[in-house]
Design a protein around this motif. Structure first.
Motif, PDB file in Angstrom:
ATOM      1  N   PHE A  91       0.848  -1.181  -0.172  1.00  0.00           N
ATOM      2  CA  PHE A  91       0.067   0.045  -0.057  1.00  0.00           C
ATOM      3  C   PHE A  91       0.824   1.111   0.129  1.00  0.00           C
ATOM      4  O   PHE A  91       2.254   1.251   0.685  1.00  0.00           O
ATOM      5  N   ALA A  92       0.655   2.447  -0.751  1.00  0.00           N
ATOM      6  CA  ALA A  92       1.070   3.595  -0.558  1.00  0.00           C
ATOM      7  C   ALA A  92       0.473   4.346   0.473  1.00  0.00           C
ATOM      8  O   ALA A  92      -1.007   4.493   0.271  1.00  0.00           O
ATOM      9  N   THR A  93       0.989   4.641   1.674  1.00  0.00           N
ATOM     10  CA  THR A  93       0.458   5.326   2.671  1.00  0.00           C
ATOM     11  C   THR A  93       0.644   6.760   2.984  1.00  0.00           C
ATOM     12  O   THR A  93       1.863   7.021   3.171  1.00  0.00           O
ATOM     13  N   PHE A  94      -0.450   7.517   2.469  1.00  0.00           N
ATOM     14  CA  PHE A  94      -0.077   9.019   2.763  1.00  0.00           C
ATOM     15  C   PHE A  94      -0.725   9.483   3.971  1.00  0.00           C
ATOM     16  O   PHE A  94      -1.683  10.235   3.921  1.00  0.00           O
ATOM     17  N   ASP A  95      -0.304   9.269   5.015  1.00  0.00           N
ATOM     18  CA  ASP A  95      -0.838   9.504   6.242  1.00  0.00           C
ATOM     19  C   ASP A  95       0.252   9.799   7.468  1.00  0.00           C
ATOM     20  O   ASP A  95       0.187   9.465   8.661  1.00  0.00           O
ATOM     21  N   ALA A  96       1.237  10.597   6.937  1.00  0.00           N
ATOM     22  CA  ALA A  96       2.241  10.907   8.038  1.00  0.00           C
ATOM     23  C   ALA A  96       1.501  11.786   9.153  1.00  0.00           C
ATOM     24  O   ALA A  96       2.471  11.962  10.046  1.00  0.00           O
ATOM     25  N   ALA A  97       0.550  12.711   8.796  1.00  0.00           N
ATOM     26  CA  ALA A  97       0.018  13.553   9.729  1.00  0.00           C
ATOM     27  C   ALA A  97      -0.511  12.653  10.993  1.00  0.00           C
ATOM     28  O   ALA A  97      -0.898  13.368  11.917  1.00  0.00           O
ATOM     29  N   TYR A  98      -0.625  11.511  10.804  1.00  0.00           N
ATOM     30  CA  TYR A  98      -1.237  10.556  11.922  1.00  0.00           C
ATOM     31  C   TYR A  98      -0.076   9.932  12.840  1.00  0.00           C
ATOM     32  O   TYR A  98       0.050   9.913  13.962  1.00  0.00           O
ATOM     33  N   TYR A  99       0.852   9.423  11.946  1.00  0.00           N
ATOM     34  CA  TYR A  99       2.111   8.533  12.478  1.00  0.00           C
ATOM     35  C   TYR A  99       3.164   8.444  11.516  1.00  0.00           C
ATOM     36  O   TYR A  99       2.993   8.125  10.431  1.00  0.00           O
ATOM     37  N   GLY A 156       0.380  17.391 -10.470  1.00  0.00           N
ATOM     38  CA  GLY A 156      -0.050  16.438 -11.296  1.00  0.00           C
ATOM     39  C   GLY A 156      -1.549  16.562 -11.531  1.00  0.00           C
ATOM     40  O   GLY A 156      -1.909  15.868 -12.463  1.00  0.00           O
ATOM     41  N   VAL A 157      -2.193  17.163 -10.699  1.00  0.00           N
ATOM     42  CA  VAL A 157      -3.586  17.150 -10.663  1.00  0.00           C
ATOM     43  C   VAL A 157      -4.451  18.441 -10.826  1.00  0.00           C
ATOM     44  O   VAL A 157      -5.436  18.588 -11.028  1.00  0.00           O
ATOM     45  N   LYS A 188      -9.590  -0.154  -4.412  1.00  0.00           N
ATOM     46  CA  LYS A 188      -9.172  -0.150  -5.731  1.00  0.00           C
ATOM     47  C   LYS A 188      -7.764   0.246  -5.915  1.00  0.00           C
ATOM     48  O   LYS A 188      -7.011  -0.637  -6.844  1.00  0.00           O
ATOM     49  N   TYR A 189      -7.141   1.030  -5.392  1.00  0.00           N
ATOM     50  CA  TYR A 189      -5.651   1.540  -5.775  1.00  0.00           C
ATOM     51  C   TYR A 189      -4.625   1.338  -4.607  1.00  0.00           C
ATOM     52  O   TYR A 189      -3.709   1.497  -5.059  1.00  0.00           O
ATOM     53  N   ASP A 240       2.960   9.170  -8.356  1.00  0.00           N
ATOM     54  CA  ASP A 240       2.291   8.720  -9.646  1.00  0.00           C
ATOM     55  C   ASP A 240       1.273   7.823  -9.500  1.00  0.00           C
ATOM     56  O   ASP A 240       0.081   8.273 -10.290  1.00  0.00           O
ATOM     57  N   ARG A 241       1.148   6.978  -9.001  1.00  0.00           N
ATOM     58  CA  ARG A 241      -0.157   6.337  -8.376  1.00  0.00           C
ATOM     59  C   ARG A 241      -1.123   6.909  -8.068  1.00  0.00           C
ATOM     60  O   ARG A 241      -2.369   6.751  -8.464  1.00  0.00           O
ATOM     61  N   LEU A 242      -0.755   7.926  -7.312  1.00  0.00           N
ATOM     62  CA  LEU A 242      -1.910   8.825  -6.492  1.00  0.00           C
ATOM     63  C   LEU A 242      -2.439   9.730  -7.771  1.00  0.00           C
ATOM     64  O   LEU A 242      -3.713   9.840  -7.771  1.00  0.00           O
ATOM     65  N   VAL A 243      -1.585  10.230  -8.471  1.00  0.00           N
ATOM     66  CA  VAL A 243      -1.990  11.251  -9.318  1.00  0.00           C
ATOM     67  C   VAL A 243      -2.906  10.396 -10.596  1.00  0.00           C
ATOM     68  O   VAL A 243      -3.981  10.941 -11.066  1.00  0.00           O
ATOM     69  N   THR A 244      -2.448   9.397 -10.947  1.00  0.00           N
ATOM     70  CA  THR A 244      -3.308   8.365 -11.960  1.00  0.00           C
ATOM     71  C   THR A 244      -4.563   8.149 -11.296  1.00  0.00           C
ATOM     72  O   THR A 244      -5.591   8.035 -11.987  1.00  0.00           O
ATOM     73  N   ALA A 245      -4.590   7.691 -10.110  1.00  0.00           N
ATOM     74  CA  ALA A 245      -6.016   7.278  -9.469  1.00  0.00           C
ATOM     75  C   ALA A 245      -6.921   8.605  -9.499  1.00  0.00           C
ATOM     76  O   ALA A 245      -8.265   8.370  -9.529  1.00  0.00           O
TER      77      ALA A 245
END
Length: 447
Positions: free
Chosen positions: A71-79, A357-358, A402-403, A433-438
């Motif tokens: 998984f690509a985890t974009f939640d560093a604001a939590y931990y 990218g978005v 899904k992503y 890049d996966r995030l932008v694509t999604a």
């Protein structure tokens, strides 16, 4: 050369064992104590990675971590997740504390009194923030720290007003609401106008202070966990002080993220986390109270363990994770080796990478203006047509299922819910890049 997973499984290594990782690390630290029970010994940490080059920095920083990559985890604001050197230190201290158990907890371990060792952590945090050691107390995280400051603010009288904004953290809003129930305060809530430009923010705070003549306390968030906004903190605090309004600064998302000292903020009271951007072990944080203002924060529920002249009386006393607190200097050492300024610039580059990218998607809202100093790594966005809080939750679930992308649905802004993206140092451009694509693929899901 050790692999990261191989190292993690080797819990019985002798003191003095070292780890060498490609690009980023020199042999630098003791892995864990042996059965002799010696105090963990650490050699100096060196980061040899390249931070000026974006791609090289990503490779170097990635080698400091062992994290789930499916998984690509974009939640560093939590931990923020500990680096390998910090994990090693935490494991070593955990073993040492367990071996010495109550002897250490009772302040009786020969050569290593509990309070003396914990003061090393307090001193390291004080140095990081440009404070004095006696102005720092360690806590079980940022939420505990800020509850202690808000609930125990001593100068509040019945009828005085307490102000907070929509960008402030939920639990700190609850703490302010508690002052209405427990102390007879009047709660004044307001929303920051969008776009969140410096001019708009300053005008909003100036207006709410003028409209609230009995204001006594203002909650101010250094970096919002909702949308990533970094307000002009020093100017707002100066504005409040000019009207005799005290400010409690919520720096839970700022320490280890934004380069600053307490003097840079002008704040007298700050609560912060250390397990987010500093990447210390979970359950670490602290408070800063300017020495001359100590008596304006009452001891926690009458705490007399350290005495009323000691800042540590302002935090709950209990049997905490001492190993986590002992590891804090190691986390600061790793950050110092990378360089906080370089770290901040890299986090902003990660943020800008996906935002650019978005940005051209029609109807997509990036919640922060591209204004220097108004953001770090954290940014919220709305897909076209996204309105209610359920929409944000539905979208977050879709991106995860899904992503395999972990984004966070955040409610609370007056303008509506957002999806929050928070890259960490271990994230790289391929994940972005996966995030932008999604995002591009799902841009019409609410239309």
């Amino acid at each position: 050369m050790d692999t990261r997973r191989g190292f993690l499984g080797r819990t019985g290594s002798a003191l003095g064992a070292t780890l060498s990782l490609p690009l980023a690390l020199e042999p630098s630290f003791a892995a864990s104590p042996d059965t002799s029970g010696d105090w963990p010994r650490e050699t100096s940490f060196r980061f040899t990675g390249e931070m000026a080059n974006f791609e090289a920095a990503q490779r170097a920083l990635a080698s400091l971590y062992d994290v789930e990559r499916d998984f690509a985890t974009f939640d560093a604001a939590y931990y923020g997740a500990m680096t390998l050197p910090v994990q090693a230190s935490y494991r070593a201290y955990s073993q040492w504390v367990n071996r010495n158990n109550s002897l250490f907890l009772r302040n009786a371990a020969p050569g290593h009194p509990r309070d003396t060792e914990l003061d090393c952590s307090r001193a390291a945090v004080a140095k990081l923030l440009g404070a004095r050691t006696e102005e720092i107390a360690l806590s079980g995280g940022g939420t505990e720290a800020l509850y202690a400051l808000i609930a125990n603010y001593a100068l509040l009288k019945a009828g005085d007003a307490v102000i907070y904004a929509d960008v402030d953290y939920d639990e700190m809003q609850y703490a302010c609401d508690y002052l209405e129930q427990s102390r007879g305060a009047r709660i004044v809530r307001f929303s920051l106008p969008e776009p969140h430009t410096e001019a708009n923010i300053l005008a909003a705070y100036d207006r709410i202070l003028k409209e609230t003549p009995r204001a006594k306390l203002l909650l101010l968030t250094h970096l919002s966990n909702r949308n990533g906004l970094v307000p002009p903190v020093k100017a707002i605090i100066a504005m409040a002080k000019a009207r005799d309004v005290d400010v409690i600064l919520d720096s839970a998302q700022a320490v280890g993220h934004l380069p600053f000292t307490v003097a840079d903020t002008g704040a007298d009271f700050i609560g912060f986390s250390l397990h987010k951007w500093l990447a210390a072990p979970l359950g670490t944080g602290g408070i800063y109270i300017r020495k001359e203002r100590l008596q304006d924060i009452a001891p926690w529920l009458g705490n007399r363990i350290h005495g009323p002249e000691d800042i540590r009386a302002r935090i709950p006393t209990g049997t905490v994770d001492f190993a986590a607190r002992l590891t804090i200097p190691r986390a600061i050492e790793v950050q110092d080796a990378i360089g906080l300024d370089a770290k901040y610039r890299h986090l902003v580059r990660l943020r800008d990478y996906w935002v650019e990218g978005v940005r051209d998607i029609a109807g997509l809202e990036i919640m922060l203006p591209q204004e220097t100093g108004r953001f770090g790594a954290v940014t919220g966005f709305r897909l076209p047509g996204m309105k209610g809080p359920d929409d944000a939750k539905v979208a977050a679930k879709l991106f995860l299922d899904k992503y395999r992308l972990l984004l966070v649905a955040k409610a609370g802004l007056a303008s509506g819910p957002v999806l929050r993206v928070t890259p960490a140092l271990f994230n790289d451009s391929s994940e972005l890049d996966r995030l932008v694509t999604a995002i591009r693929a799902e841009r019409r899901m609410f239309l």
